[in-house]
Design a protein around this motif. Structure first.
Motif, PDB file in Angstrom:
ATOM      1  N   GLN A   1       0.847  -1.184   0.000  1.00  0.00           N
ATOM      2  CA  GLN A   1       0.000   0.000   0.000  1.00  0.00           C
ATOM      3  C   GLN A   1       0.884   1.236   0.000  1.00  0.00           C
ATOM      4  OE1 GLN A   1      -2.340  -0.380   3.525  1.00  0.00           O
ATOM      5  NE2 GLN A   1      -0.646  -0.028   4.910  1.00  0.00           N
ATOM      6  N   THR A   2       0.285   2.375  -0.286  1.00  0.00           N
ATOM      7  CA  THR A   2       1.017   3.635  -0.274  1.00  0.00           C
ATOM      8  C   THR A   2       0.204   4.681   0.460  1.00  0.00           C
ATOM      9  OG1 THR A   2       2.063   5.353  -1.645  1.00  0.00           O
ATOM     10  CG2 THR A   2       0.112   4.289  -2.550  1.00  0.00           C
ATOM     11  N   GLU A   3       0.868   5.675   0.949  1.00  0.00           N
ATOM     12  CA  GLU A   3       0.184   6.752   1.666  1.00  0.00           C
ATOM     13  C   GLU A   3      -0.508   7.726   0.712  1.00  0.00           C
ATOM     14  OE1 GLU A   3       3.282   9.905   3.048  1.00  0.00           O
ATOM     15  OE2 GLU A   3       4.380   8.017   2.768  1.00  0.00           O
ATOM     16  N   PHE A   4      -0.262   7.579  -0.584  1.00  0.00           N
ATOM     17  CA  PHE A   4      -0.805   8.490  -1.586  1.00  0.00           C
ATOM     18  C   PHE A   4      -2.026   7.874  -2.271  1.00  0.00           C
ATOM     19  CE2 PHE A   4       3.736   9.197  -1.209  1.00  0.00           C
ATOM     20  CZ  PHE A   4       3.776  10.552  -0.915  1.00  0.00           C
ATOM     21  N   ASP A   5      -2.963   8.715  -2.663  1.00  0.00           N
ATOM     22  CA  ASP A   5      -4.134   8.248  -3.406  1.00  0.00           C
ATOM     23  C   ASP A   5      -3.744   8.133  -4.877  1.00  0.00           C
ATOM     24  OD1 ASP A   5      -6.559   7.618  -4.517  1.00  0.00           O
ATOM     25  OD2 ASP A   5      -7.508   9.540  -4.036  1.00  0.00           O
ATOM     26  N   ILE A   6      -3.592   6.914  -5.348  1.00  0.00           N
ATOM     27  CA  ILE A   6      -3.186   6.682  -6.735  1.00  0.00           C
ATOM     28  C   ILE A   6      -4.314   6.040  -7.536  1.00  0.00           C
ATOM     29  CG2 ILE A   6      -0.719   6.598  -6.239  1.00  0.00           C
ATOM     30  CD1 ILE A   6      -0.972   3.494  -6.399  1.00  0.00           C
ATOM     31  N   THR A   7      -5.536   6.187  -7.069  1.00  0.00           N
ATOM     32  CA  THR A   7      -6.694   5.596  -7.732  1.00  0.00           C
ATOM     33  C   THR A   7      -6.767   5.994  -9.206  1.00  0.00           C
ATOM     34  OG1 THR A   7      -7.879   5.695  -5.634  1.00  0.00           O
ATOM     35  CG2 THR A   7      -9.196   5.325  -7.614  1.00  0.00           C
ATOM     36  N   ALA A   8      -6.484   7.247  -9.503  1.00  0.00           N
ATOM     37  CA  ALA A   8      -6.577   7.743 -10.887  1.00  0.00           C
ATOM     38  C   ALA A   8      -5.546   7.111 -11.810  1.00  0.00           C
ATOM     39  CB  ALA A   8      -6.413   9.259 -10.904  1.00  0.00           C
ATOM     40  N   PHE A   9      -4.510   6.501 -11.246  1.00  0.00           N
ATOM     41  CA  PHE A   9      -3.424   5.929 -12.046  1.00  0.00           C
ATOM     42  C   PHE A   9      -3.486   4.407 -12.143  1.00  0.00           C
ATOM     43  CE2 PHE A   9      -1.520   9.704  -9.826  1.00  0.00           C
ATOM     44  CZ  PHE A   9      -1.704  10.577 -10.892  1.00  0.00           C
ATOM     45  N   SER A  10      -4.592   3.816 -11.728  1.00  0.00           N
ATOM     46  CA  SER A  10      -4.726   2.366 -11.688  1.00  0.00           C
ATOM     47  C   SER A  10      -4.527   1.721 -13.064  1.00  0.00           C
ATOM     48  CB  SER A  10      -6.114   1.994 -11.180  1.00  0.00           C
ATOM     49  OG  SER A  10      -6.335   0.605 -11.327  1.00  0.00           O
ATOM     50  N   PRO A  11      -3.722   0.654 -13.142  1.00  0.00           N
ATOM     51  CA  PRO A  11      -3.576  -0.070 -14.411  1.00  0.00           C
ATOM     52  C   PRO A  11      -4.893  -0.687 -14.882  1.00  0.00           C
ATOM     53  CG  PRO A  11      -1.873  -0.742 -12.853  1.00  0.00           C
ATOM     54  CD  PRO A  11      -2.854   0.111 -12.098  1.00  0.00           C
ATOM     55  N   ASP A  12      -5.827  -0.898 -13.974  1.00  0.00           N
ATOM     56  CA  ASP A  12      -7.103  -1.534 -14.305  1.00  0.00           C
ATOM     57  C   ASP A  12      -8.099  -0.591 -14.973  1.00  0.00           C
ATOM     58  OD1 ASP A  12      -6.196  -3.895 -13.178  1.00  0.00           O
ATOM     59  OD2 ASP A  12      -6.967  -3.346 -11.200  1.00  0.00           O
ATOM     60  N   ARG A  13      -7.789   0.689 -15.049  1.00  0.00           N
ATOM     61  CA  ARG A  13      -8.782   1.625 -15.581  1.00  0.00           C
ATOM     62  C   ARG A  13      -9.034   1.456 -17.078  1.00  0.00           C
ATOM     63  NH1 ARG A  13      -4.128   4.906 -15.205  1.00  0.00           N
ATOM     64  NH2 ARG A  13      -3.769   6.228 -17.020  1.00  0.00           N
ATOM     65  N   PHE A  14      -8.177   0.716 -17.771  1.00  0.00           N
ATOM     66  CA  PHE A  14      -8.366   0.489 -19.199  1.00  0.00           C
ATOM     67  C   PHE A  14      -9.022  -0.851 -19.496  1.00  0.00           C
ATOM     68  CE2 PHE A  14      -4.704   3.371 -18.961  1.00  0.00           C
ATOM     69  CZ  PHE A  14      -5.241   4.443 -19.648  1.00  0.00           C
ATOM     70  N   SER A  15      -9.395  -1.582 -18.473  1.00  0.00           N
ATOM     71  CA  SER A  15     -10.048  -2.889 -18.654  1.00  0.00           C
ATOM     72  C   SER A  15     -11.522  -2.773 -18.370  1.00  0.00           C
ATOM     73  CB  SER A  15      -9.441  -3.922 -17.704  1.00  0.00           C
ATOM     74  OG  SER A  15      -8.089  -4.125 -18.002  1.00  0.00           O
ATOM     75  N   ASN A  16     -12.311  -3.503 -19.152  1.00  0.00           N
ATOM     76  CA  ASN A  16     -13.739  -3.565 -18.853  1.00  0.00           C
ATOM     77  C   ASN A  16     -13.998  -4.761 -17.948  1.00  0.00           C
ATOM     78  OD1 ASN A  16     -13.856  -5.839 -20.526  1.00  0.00           O
ATOM     79  ND2 ASN A  16     -14.390  -4.636 -22.321  1.00  0.00           N
ATOM     80  N   SER A  17     -15.221  -5.021 -17.622  1.00  0.00           N
ATOM     81  CA  SER A  17     -15.549  -6.077 -16.661  1.00  0.00           C
ATOM     82  C   SER A  17     -15.160  -7.464 -17.153  1.00  0.00           C
ATOM     83  CB  SER A  17     -17.039  -6.048 -16.319  1.00  0.00           C
ATOM     84  OG  SER A  17     -17.812  -6.251 -17.488  1.00  0.00           O
ATOM     85  N   SER A  18     -15.016  -7.666 -18.460  1.00  0.00           N
ATOM     86  CA  SER A  18     -14.630  -8.985 -18.967  1.00  0.00           C
ATOM     87  C   SER A  18     -13.131  -9.206 -18.908  1.00  0.00           C
ATOM     88  CB  SER A  18     -15.117  -9.159 -20.405  1.00  0.00           C
ATOM     89  OG  SER A  18     -14.424  -8.275 -21.267  1.00  0.00           O
ATOM     90  N   GLY A  19     -12.384  -8.146 -18.529  1.00  0.00           N
ATOM     91  CA  GLY A  19     -10.939  -8.290 -18.398  1.00  0.00           C
ATOM     92  C   GLY A  19     -10.170  -7.960 -19.652  1.00  0.00           C
ATOM     93  N   SER A  20     -10.841  -7.636 -20.748  1.00  0.00           N
ATOM     94  CA  SER A  20     -10.133  -7.262 -21.962  1.00  0.00           C
ATOM     95  C   SER A  20     -10.005  -5.751 -22.044  1.00  0.00           C
ATOM     96  CB  SER A  20     -10.857  -7.795 -23.196  1.00  0.00           C
ATOM     97  OG  SER A  20     -12.142  -7.224 -23.283  1.00  0.00           O
ATOM     98  N   SER A  21      -9.139  -5.278 -22.895  1.00  0.00           N
ATOM     99  CA  SER A  21      -8.916  -3.848 -23.028  1.00  0.00           C
ATOM    100  C   SER A  21     -10.162  -3.150 -23.533  1.00  0.00           C
ATOM    101  CB  SER A  21      -7.761  -3.578 -23.998  1.00  0.00           C
ATOM    102  OG  SER A  21      -6.571  -4.086 -23.474  1.00  0.00           O
ATOM    103  N   SER A  22     -10.360  -1.938 -23.084  1.00  0.00           N
ATOM    104  CA  SER A  22     -11.517  -1.167 -23.508  1.00  0.00           C
ATOM    105  C   SER A  22     -11.243  -0.508 -24.851  1.00  0.00           C
ATOM    106  CB  SER A  22     -11.822  -0.089 -22.459  1.00  0.00           C
ATOM    107  OG  SER A  22     -10.840   0.909 -22.497  1.00  0.00           O
ATOM    108  N   SER A  23     -12.206   0.229 -25.350  1.00  0.00           N
ATOM    109  CA  SER A  23     -12.044   0.907 -26.622  1.00  0.00           C
ATOM    110  C   SER A  23     -11.323   2.232 -26.460  1.00  0.00           C
ATOM    111  CB  SER A  23     -13.415   1.143 -27.269  1.00  0.00           C
ATOM    112  OG  SER A  23     -14.202   1.947 -26.419  1.00  0.00           O
ATOM    113  N   SER A  24     -10.614   2.433 -25.361  1.00  0.00           N
ATOM    114  CA  SER A  24      -9.906   3.678 -25.114  1.00  0.00           C
ATOM    115  C   SER A  24      -8.691   3.849 -25.992  1.00  0.00           C
ATOM    116  CB  SER A  24      -9.445   3.731 -23.650  1.00  0.00           C
ATOM    117  OG  SER A  24      -8.478   2.725 -23.418  1.00  0.00           O
ATOM    118  N   GLY A  25      -8.263   2.797 -26.684  1.00  0.00           N
ATOM    119  CA  GLY A  25      -7.079   2.862 -27.502  1.00  0.00           C
ATOM    120  C   GLY A  25      -5.880   2.220 -26.838  1.00  0.00           C
ATOM    121  N   PHE A  26      -6.029   1.835 -25.583  1.00  0.00           N
ATOM    122  CA  PHE A  26      -4.899   1.269 -24.862  1.00  0.00           C
ATOM    123  C   PHE A  26      -4.499  -0.111 -25.388  1.00  0.00           C
ATOM    124  CE2 PHE A  26      -2.871  -0.700 -21.108  1.00  0.00           C
ATOM    125  CZ  PHE A  26      -1.840   0.205 -20.973  1.00  0.00           C
TER     126      PHE A  26
END
Length: 79
Positions: free
Chosen positions: A50-75
């Protein structure tokens, strides 16, 4: 090489199902000025899980949809 993410934010966080494998990227040319803070965050994540900083906005999971595949964001490598 331009390593910018589709949303322009960094990627920082655990990946690969392990709390000891931490990824930090997507900094493009301006990452050097953030490296002290990113290094501290990565060290805290790798050592303490864990970290003392809020890194929620930088999560590697933000480009995945619920099925676990990459989203249409271009990533997924789309141009």
């Amino acid at each position: 090489m331009n390593s910018k993410t589709p949303d322009g934010d960094f990627i920082i966080g655990p990946v690969g199902g392990s709390d000891r494998v931490v990824f930090a990227g997507g900094f493009s040319g301006h990452g050097f000025k953030h490296s002290p803070a990113v290094g501290l965050i990565c060290a805290q994540l790798a050592l303490d899980g864990q970290t003392e900083f809020d890194i929620t906005a930088f999560s590697p999971d933000r480009f995945s949809n619920s099925s676990g595949s990459s989203s249409s964001s271009g990533f997924s490598g789309e141009r």
